[in-house]
Design an enzyme around this catalytic site. Structure first.
Site, short mmCIF file in Angstrom:
data_model
loop_
_atom_site.label_atom_id
_atom_site.label_comp_id
_atom_site.label_asym_id
_atom_site.label_seq_id
_atom_site.Cartn_x
_atom_site.Cartn_y
_atom_site.Cartn_z
N HIS A 245 0.82 -1.22 0.00
CA HIS A 245 0.00 0.00 0.00
C HIS A 245 0.85 1.27 0.00
O HIS A 245 0.33 2.36 -0.27
CB HIS A 245 -0.98 0.00 1.19
CG HIS A 245 -0.38 0.37 2.50
ND1 HIS A 245 -0.13 -0.56 3.48
CD2 HIS A 245 -0.02 1.56 3.02
CE1 HIS A 245 0.37 0.05 4.54
NE2 HIS A 245 0.45 1.34 4.28
N ASP A 294 -0.65 -7.61 1.46
CA ASP A 294 -0.04 -6.27 1.48
C ASP A 294 1.49 -6.39 1.59
O ASP A 294 2.08 -6.13 2.64
CB ASP A 294 -0.61 -5.46 2.64
CG ASP A 294 -0.19 -4.00 2.61
OD1 ASP A 294 0.32 -3.56 1.56
OD2 ASP A 294 -0.36 -3.31 3.64
N SER A 389 4.60 2.26 8.10
CA SER A 389 4.16 1.24 7.15
C SER A 389 5.33 0.66 6.38
O SER A 389 6.25 1.37 5.98
CB SER A 389 3.16 1.84 6.16
OG SER A 389 1.91 2.02 6.77
N HIS A 546 24.52 -22.84 50.04
CA HIS A 546 25.79 -23.48 50.40
C HIS A 546 26.92 -22.48 50.58
O HIS A 546 27.98 -22.82 51.11
CB HIS A 546 26.17 -24.56 49.37
CG HIS A 546 26.69 -24.03 48.07
ND1 HIS A 546 25.96 -24.07 46.90
CD2 HIS A 546 27.88 -23.47 47.74
CE1 HIS A 546 26.67 -23.55 45.92
NE2 HIS A 546 27.84 -23.18 46.40
N ASP A 594 18.78 -25.10 47.29
CA ASP A 594 20.03 -24.36 47.52
C ASP A 594 19.82 -22.87 47.25
O ASP A 594 20.30 -22.31 46.27
CB ASP A 594 21.13 -24.93 46.62
CG ASP A 594 22.50 -24.35 46.94
OD1 ASP A 594 22.65 -23.77 48.03
OD2 ASP A 594 23.40 -24.51 46.10
N SER A 689 29.27 -19.29 42.58
CA SER A 689 28.09 -19.77 43.31
C SER A 689 27.26 -18.60 43.82
O SER A 689 27.79 -17.59 44.31
CB SER A 689 28.53 -20.63 44.49
OG SER A 689 28.92 -21.90 44.07
#
EC number: 3.4.21.-
Length: 1065
Positions: A245, A294, A389, A546, A594, A689
């Site tokens: 378009h 389109d 567009s 831990h 843990d 950790s």
């Protein structure tokens, strides 16, 4: 009712490989598909036609051909083969055999073969040249003629992916997912593309945020007579796709040029490239009335030079699935609002959500076709607009690559509620696109005759000229036939963002930059880093249980705000721990449960270097294969105790639970999650950790999927890292956050804790996060149509001024009265019968102010606190910070009244500690150009004392915001009574987002709340003296009036010092 035929497959006996269910006689008969031509087919058709004309039966189905080796020439919808085959199938699919005896397999095969051969021989075409038909199957009844549906060819049925060797892969979206699924490896053959960028954040196009250079390297600006008119997407060195378009009016390629490699419309960057458009091919079935099909393909006059800022997007396979709810990105230079007043110079970007097709179709009167897909939000706020567009809707897949899911097509308005954007669905039109780009000598489908040389109109004068008629009945047109991928579009280079850093590994990995992982914390015992932790709130960290097996909590300090263990750079902060809570079911032997929750000795101040990560919902799914980020200061290789000074980062993939358990010969619990790679190389290690495994669920928003827990070695093959799964532990985390300290504190100095058999690990990961990470539930209560989520926005040029760096409030003993002696006085009876909201009367709330943007529309509320001073929410001015754009309307409850006072805003002062991401310190002072005229209709409210209002206090909220979530704004001032909630209750509803500058008000059951457009308005509480004090300023909330999500207000008492300093100056 018309009977429905069961599925039927016609397979020659000699190649019988699929079981065929024989049709039962009776009303539900098997339909026999045959393509009948001139010779033998005429007899068959005659018999069938005579029989069915008497029966009056009619059924329509989708047909799929299997076994023909289709070439690109067969895909042309104007080719003889395609046209004749489609017509023949359509003819016979209208018959339902209800009384005939079942045909044998050989009879079915013969009819099919001879019918098609006769039909094609008439035109001089040979079926043998294209292969042997293996089968034809009915895949179910559908609405509409077959020419409007998908007539698919190839070896694999439905949405099953077809490998180049003919192997069928039923796995969803197997292409380019870093796992080989085809025996010939064709699904991973051309996938060196689209790696994760180093920086990205979400925002809006309508009221949106700016894109960084190289962030959308496939984005193109199409220029008509040197003016930006539409967007387009790079899919090859010489090829763009856009919306058909865009060329309704200007059809001559000579009128068009394409600009790539630049985020500025001016093309001021050195990377900008401009080239002419050589030709324009609109889809032959494009309907300008319905916007169906389109799509247009543009060939450029010269190839684009691919590099850091110019790259193609990946075209998805025809079988690619983009599920509803998936978050994708739109980008463009379209207007920032529907009324065309603002056009950005810098490319805008936004995050939108793919919507269910049936739902969206119902919103648009069932005018959608299969070539359309909807994206946006039901409550509006985020959308593409005029000028966008033809631009891209791209979705990031788990591999980190970006695929073109849609092309901006049409919609009603921009960002209106229940009017999402409609995009051209690329998977339905991909084969036609590749047909155009691969047929070098194919004549381009005419776009129209060249337009006469008349002066063009660069910009439309109304939205309607951009939005095709959305309610016209779609016309039937055959869908393109699937085609094997073409190599002309260079898919191996698509989707890349080379201007952004690429992720790498932690073991032997790369360093993070300041602010890249703002939720990362280092836990130190003295000078020694021993574990990582993750910021989840201004007082809370998460780590691994831990880590505290042999640790004295009183000796631990958390270091944040810097990527350096030495505290160099960024905004380093060092805080002690108030207490640590281990999960009560933590098992140190197998490291189950843990997780540990750490409360800091004092709250954090969030900034660009310190931000919390989002906690996922308990039902949140992190799918297998999803790439997530690990980070930490752990060992950089196994056995080497040397830790890096700079935070390391890496990308790892989520691994299937059973597979991971088999690798460890150990049944993992539901509280564990595996991530890494089977071949090793990338992993967390000792010292990581407690650190985060964070997954980017929407662009720029990271959620905590896991906590680094354990593993065998570091980056060993077939030994991925194991993480504590947050979704299984979130309920305990939230409960611990809101529980009494005595119930969660546990001693952590016991020597009975066992060290895990394998050393604890830490991690480092890559994938840059923008600074906006938390407060996903926070919906700022500002404008209704333009910007309503400023926590993810940035501003290129703000005119607001920051004053008064002193943040500590003064400590007056009682209520602080404004300069006018009669502050806070309202007519009696102001609180009667307002629960649930009602209209306010004239003079009832004389301090209420409406802030108008460009003197055109109400955007936010404000409160009169002195003769020339207003108080409002800082986020109201994230996008529009120039005081010249604002005016204050006061003295009337009616927005349309001509009786009120309209005052100019001279200056805007946002709090210097205002955080755009968390909405902390969400308060701004507005200085008027002159003092207001005081009367019974215009009167300031009193400022409060330093104490918090009592829990359960009955207060009043007022504003012109939406009357319901997603609804329209009120024209008359509304009022409602709410209860002030305790800080503990507030944190229970919003465990992560609440700071000490915020308070909650509402009801647990919902029903009464502020909403969009109320931002900056007052939460006013009445003192025993009868005076009203300003307790809070409307800030944010999750939805409007939802149960368990009360409104959140900036606590005025917490910013009294800053207010007093500015007003006195």
């Amino acid at each position: 009712m018309e009977p429905t035929a069961p599925d039927l497959q016609l397979v020659p006996e000699v190649t019988k490989a699929v079981s065929v269910s024989a049709p039962d006689p009776g009303p539900c008969r098997t339909a026999v598909i045959a393509v009948v031509g001139i010779s033998m087919a005429i007899v068959t058709l005659g018999v069938l036609s005579a029989f069915f004309s008497a029966q009056g039966a009619h059924v329509e189905h989708i047909a799929e051909l299997h076994g023909i080796r289709f070439t690109s020439s067969l895909q042309q919808e104007n080719s003889d083969f395609y046209r004749l085959l489609t017509h023949a199938l359509q003819t016979l699919l209208h018959f339902l055999l209800r009384a005939l005896q079942p045909l044998s397999l050989k009879q079915e095969a013969d009819i099919l073969q001879k019918g098609i051969q006769a039909r094609l021989q008439e035109q001089g075409l040979s079926l043998a040249a294209y292969g042997t038909i293996v089968s034809v199957e009915l895949t179910g009844r559908c609405e509409g003629p077959v020419t409007e549906r998908d007539l698919k060819s190839g070896h694999c049925p439905g949405n099953v992916f077809s490998c180049q060797n003919g192997q069928c892969v039923s796995k969803e979206n197997p292409e380019c997912d870093d796992r080989v699924d085809c025996s010939d490896e064709s699904d991973e053959a051309q996938c060196d593309c689209g790696w994760q960028p180093a920086w990205r954040s979400a925002g809006r196009i309508v009221g949106g945020v700016e894109a960084a250079p190289g962030e959308f390297p496939w984005q193109v600006s199409l220029r008509e007579n040197h003016e930006h008119f539409c967007g387009a997407t790079i899919i090859g060195a010489r090829w763009l796709v856009s919306a058909a378009h865009c060329f309704n009016e200007f059809q001559d390629p000579a009128q068009w040029a394409a600009q790539a490699g630049s985020v500025h419309l001016s093309g001021s960057e050195a990377s900008a490239v401009r080239t002419r458009v050589l030709r324009i091919a609109k889809h032959p079935a494009y309907d300008a009335d319905t916007a169906d099909f389109d799509v247009a393909v543009l060939e450029l006059a010269r190839p684009l030079p691919f590099g850091r800022y110019v790259q193609p997007a990946c075209l998805p396979a025809a079988t690619h699935v983009f599920p509803p709810g998936k978050k994708c990105l739109i980008s463009g230079w379209g207007y920032l609002k529907e009324d065309f007043l603002v056009k950005p110079e810098v490319l805008q970007k936004a995050t939108v959500e793919l919507l269910d097709q049936s739902l969206c179709s119902s919103l648009y009167g069932h005018s959608l076709t299969d070539r359309m897909v909807c994206a946006g939000y039901l409550d509006g706020k985020v959308d593409s607009c005029q000028g966008d567009s033809g631009g891209p809707l791209v979705c990031e897949e788990p591999s980190g690559r970006f695929f073109l899911a849609g092309i901006v097509s049409w919609g009603i308005g921009c960002a209106e509620a229940r009017r999402p954007g409609v995009y051209t669905r690329v998977t339905r039109l991909r084969d036609w696109i590749l047909e155009v780009t691969s047929a070098a000598d194919m004549p381009v489908v005419p776009t129209a005759t060249p337009a006469p040389a008349t002066p063009s109109t660069p910009w439309p004068t109304s939205p309607e000229s951009w939005a095709p008629n959305t309610f016209a009945k779609p016309t039937a047109a055959p869908s393109p036939v699937p085609l094997h991928p073409s190599t002309t579009a260079k898919p191996q280079e698509c989707g890349a963002r080379p201007a952004m850093d690429k992720p790498t590994r932690i073991v032997g990995g790369i360093s993070a930059v300041s602010g890249e992982v703002p939720w990362q914390a280092s836990l130190k015992e003295g000078p020694r880093h021993f574990c990582g932790a993750t910021v989840v709130g201004d007082r809370w960290l998460l780590s691994a249980a831990h880590c505290f097996n042999h640790t004295k909590v009183e000796q631990v300090q958390a270091h944040l705000g810097t990527v350096s263990l030495l505290g160099v750079g960024g905004s380093p902060v060092k805080l002690g721990l108030r207490r640590v809570a281990l999960h009560p079911r933590y098992n140190p032997g197998i490291l189950d449960f843990d997780v540990a929750l750490l409360e800091l000795a004092q709250p954090l101040v969030f900034n660009k270097y310190i931000q919390p990560v989002c906690l996922p919902l308990a039902i949140h799914k992190f799918p297998v294969g999803r790439k997530c980020m690990i980070s930490g200061w752990g060992n950089m290789q196994e056995g080497n105790a040397t830790k890096p000074d700079i935070l390391q980062k890496a990308s790892v993939g989520i691994i299937e639970q059973k597979m991971c358990g088999a690798l460890y010969n150990f049944s993992l619990t539901d509280r564990m999650l595996c991530a890494g790679f089977l071949e090793g190389r990338v992993d967390s290690c000792q010292g990581d950790s407690g650190g985060p495994l964070a997954c980017e669920e929407t662009p720029g928003v990271f959620y905590l999927a896991g906590i680094v827990s354990w593993g065998i070695g570091c980056a060993q093959a077939k030994k991925p890292g194991v993480y504590a799964r947050i979704t299984r532990l979130k309920d305990w985390i939230l409960k611990a956050m809101s529980s009494d300290p005595s119930s969660m504190a546990r001693p952590h100095t016991s020597s009975t804790r066992l060290i895990p058999s394998e050393p604890p690990k830490t991690t480092a990961a890559g994938l840059i996060i923008p600074e906006a990470t938390t407060s996903r539930l926070a919906t700022p209560r500002a404008t209704i149509r333009v910007t309503t989520r400023p926590l993810n926005t940035t501003l290129s040029a703000r005119s607001t001024t920051t004053r008064g760096q002193t943040a500590a409030p003064s400590a007056p003993g009682t209520t602080i009265h404004s300069h006018l002696p009669d502050c806070g006085l309202a007519p009696p009876g102001a609180l009667t019968r307002i629960v649930g909201g009602s209209a306010a009367s004239l003079g009832e709330w004389p301090w209420q102010v409406s802030l108008w943007l460009r003197r055109r529309e109400h955007r936010c509320g404000a409160v009169l606190v002195a003769e020339r001073w207003l108080l409002s929410a800082a986020h109201c001015f994230d996008i529009y910070g120039d005081p010249m754009q604002w005016a204050a309307f006061l003295g009337t409850p009616f927005l349309s009244s001509t009786e009120g006072q309209l005052e100019r805003v001279a200056r805007i002062y946002r709090h210097p500690f205002y955080n755009i991401y968390t909405l902390d310190y969400d308060v701004a002072l507005l200085e008027l150009a002159g003092p207001v005229r005081r009367s019974r209709l215009v009167r300031p409210i009193c400022l409060p004392g330093p104490a918090r209002p009592p829990d359960g206090a009955r207060c009043v909220i007022t504003g012109w915001g939406s009357l319901r979530e997603g609804g329209s704004m009120a024209r008359q001032l509304q009022k409602a009574a709410v209860r002030v909630l305790s800080e503990q209750t507030c944190r229970r509803f919003y465990p992560v987002q609440i700071s000490s500058r915020m308070l909650c008000a509402g009801f647990p059951q919902g029903g009464v709340d502020s909403c969009s457009g109320d931002a900056g308005g007052p939460l006013a509480c009445r003192e025993p003296s009868g005076q009203w004090v300003l307790t809070g300023v409307t800030s944010w909330g999750y939805g409007c009036g939802r149960p368990h999500f009360p409104g959140v207000y900036t606590r005025v008492a917490a910013v009294l010092g800053w207010i007093g300093q500015n007003i006195q100056e």
